[in-house]
Write an enzyme that holds these catalytic residues in place. Structure first.
Site, short mmCIF file in Angstrom:
data_model
loop_
_atom_site.label_atom_id
_atom_site.label_comp_id
_atom_site.label_asym_id
_atom_site.label_seq_id
_atom_site.Cartn_x
_atom_site.Cartn_y
_atom_site.Cartn_z
N TYR A 47 22.90 -22.43 -23.67
CA TYR A 47 23.08 -21.84 -22.44
C TYR A 47 21.62 -21.42 -21.94
O TYR A 47 21.30 -21.63 -20.68
CB TYR A 47 23.94 -20.59 -22.48
CG TYR A 47 24.05 -19.87 -21.37
CD1 TYR A 47 24.73 -20.04 -20.26
CD2 TYR A 47 23.37 -18.54 -21.26
CE1 TYR A 47 25.00 -19.52 -19.13
CE2 TYR A 47 23.52 -17.69 -20.07
CZ TYR A 47 24.33 -18.27 -19.07
OH TYR A 47 24.59 -17.49 -17.92
N LYS A 83 19.85 -23.19 -18.63
CA LYS A 83 19.67 -22.05 -17.58
C LYS A 83 18.19 -22.15 -17.15
O LYS A 83 17.71 -22.07 -16.04
CB LYS A 83 20.18 -20.90 -17.87
CG LYS A 83 21.72 -20.52 -17.87
CD LYS A 83 22.22 -20.79 -16.19
CE LYS A 83 23.83 -20.60 -16.06
NZ LYS A 83 23.99 -21.13 -14.80
#
Length: 301
Positions: free
Chosen positions: A197, A201
């Site tokens: 993640y 991101k």
């Protein structure tokens, strides 16, 4: 029915659940997106309340945009459409798996068939999985890359040619604005090992920057909103079970302890930042980020 924004926040804003309208959208502006078509991914929500996508759909529609919302679960869009209607707007929608190139191409074509143009693209899909590189399964890593980063690539791949046509036909007028939603996990450690993640991101932020320079001459702007640890429906629906044994209050207290401001924001705070980047007010803003985290990412420790 208009939701309202009080002159002062409640005494304990962190205690206001994300579905409570006690903290509403800011008062209506002067049609800041009037005449624009906005395509928003992840426009549903995993639970009741103001997720990022739902809040953006409602706010953009209230500011005059014609909204086309996408979500993998088409049923989640029904509540968003109700919220949009409450603020006097309308929203067209479609179910779409944004990790599939064919599905994205079909969704973009459906939006163009309905409205004829796309002025604003908001890439809002994302989700986290715990673990570092050793304990994380390879399939989970691949799914995170698809969900959080490939989805942004695919939407831009199919929307940018339309924005380029609009720029050419407009005689120098702006071709469009792309607003990508990242996370403070892409900037710093935020309390849990979630390497895929965090990496994806961070990738969204750099993807936006590269896009901004590549398309600047065509007056297509690309920026990123970077939300921090907000009180969105995701907290109750997923994160509390993943990180606090299902104890929502414990998770909220843990997250609030990292935030200098004495309350926790929600999806509407993301939406207001996105509105600025989507509107012509930010006509000279591209290749940058707005961090919406109550000061968390600049705090040491």
């Amino acid at each position: 029915m208009q939701t309202s924004f009080p002159s002062a926040p409640p005494a304990d804003p962190a205690a206001v659940p994300p579905g409570d309208d006690a903290v509403g959208l800011l008062p209506p502006g002067a049609g800041r997106l009037a005449g624009k078509v906005a395509l928003i991914t992840g426009a549903g929500s995993v639970g009741p309340g103001w997720g990022n996508g739902r809040a953006m759909a409602a706010l953009f529609a209230r500011e005059g945009a014609q909204v086309f919302g996408l979500d993998r679960d088409a049923g989640r869009l029904e509540e968003t459409a109700r919220r949009v209607a409450e603020v006097g707007g309308t929203m067209e929608s479609a179910g779409c798996d944004v990790t599939s190139g064919d599905a994205v191409a079909a969704a973009v074509a459906a939006c163009l068939a309905r409205f004829g143009r796309i002025d604003v693209l908001v890439n809002n899909v994302g989700g986290s999985a715990r673990g570092g590189p050793v304990e994380m399964d390879e399939a989970v890593w691949d799914a995170q890359v698809d969900h959080n980063l490939k989805s942004v690539f695919l939407l831009c791949k199919h929307v940018l040619p339309q924005m380029e046509r609009q720029a050419a036909e407009g005689g120098g007028a702006g071709g469009g604005s792309i607003v990508n939603i990242s996370s403070t996990s892409g900037l710093r450690w935020t309390g849990a090992a979630q390497v895929a993640y965090a990496a994806t991101k961070a990738g969204v932020i750099q993807f936006s920057r590269v896009l901004a320079v590549q398309y600047a001459a065509r007056r297509i702007r690309s920026n990123t909103v970077v939300p921090g640890q907000l009180h969105t429906p995701m907290v109750e629906a997923r994160l509390a079970g993943q990180r606090a044994g299902g104890d929502v209050d414990a998770l909220l207290a843990q997250r609030q302890s990292r935030i200098p401001l004495p309350f926790m924001g929600d999806g509407r705070d993301t939406a207001h930042a996105a509105l600025f980047l989507a509107s012509d007010e930010s006509r000279f803003v591209t290749g940058t980020e707005i961090v919406v985290d109550g000061g968390m990412s600049v705090r040491c420790g």
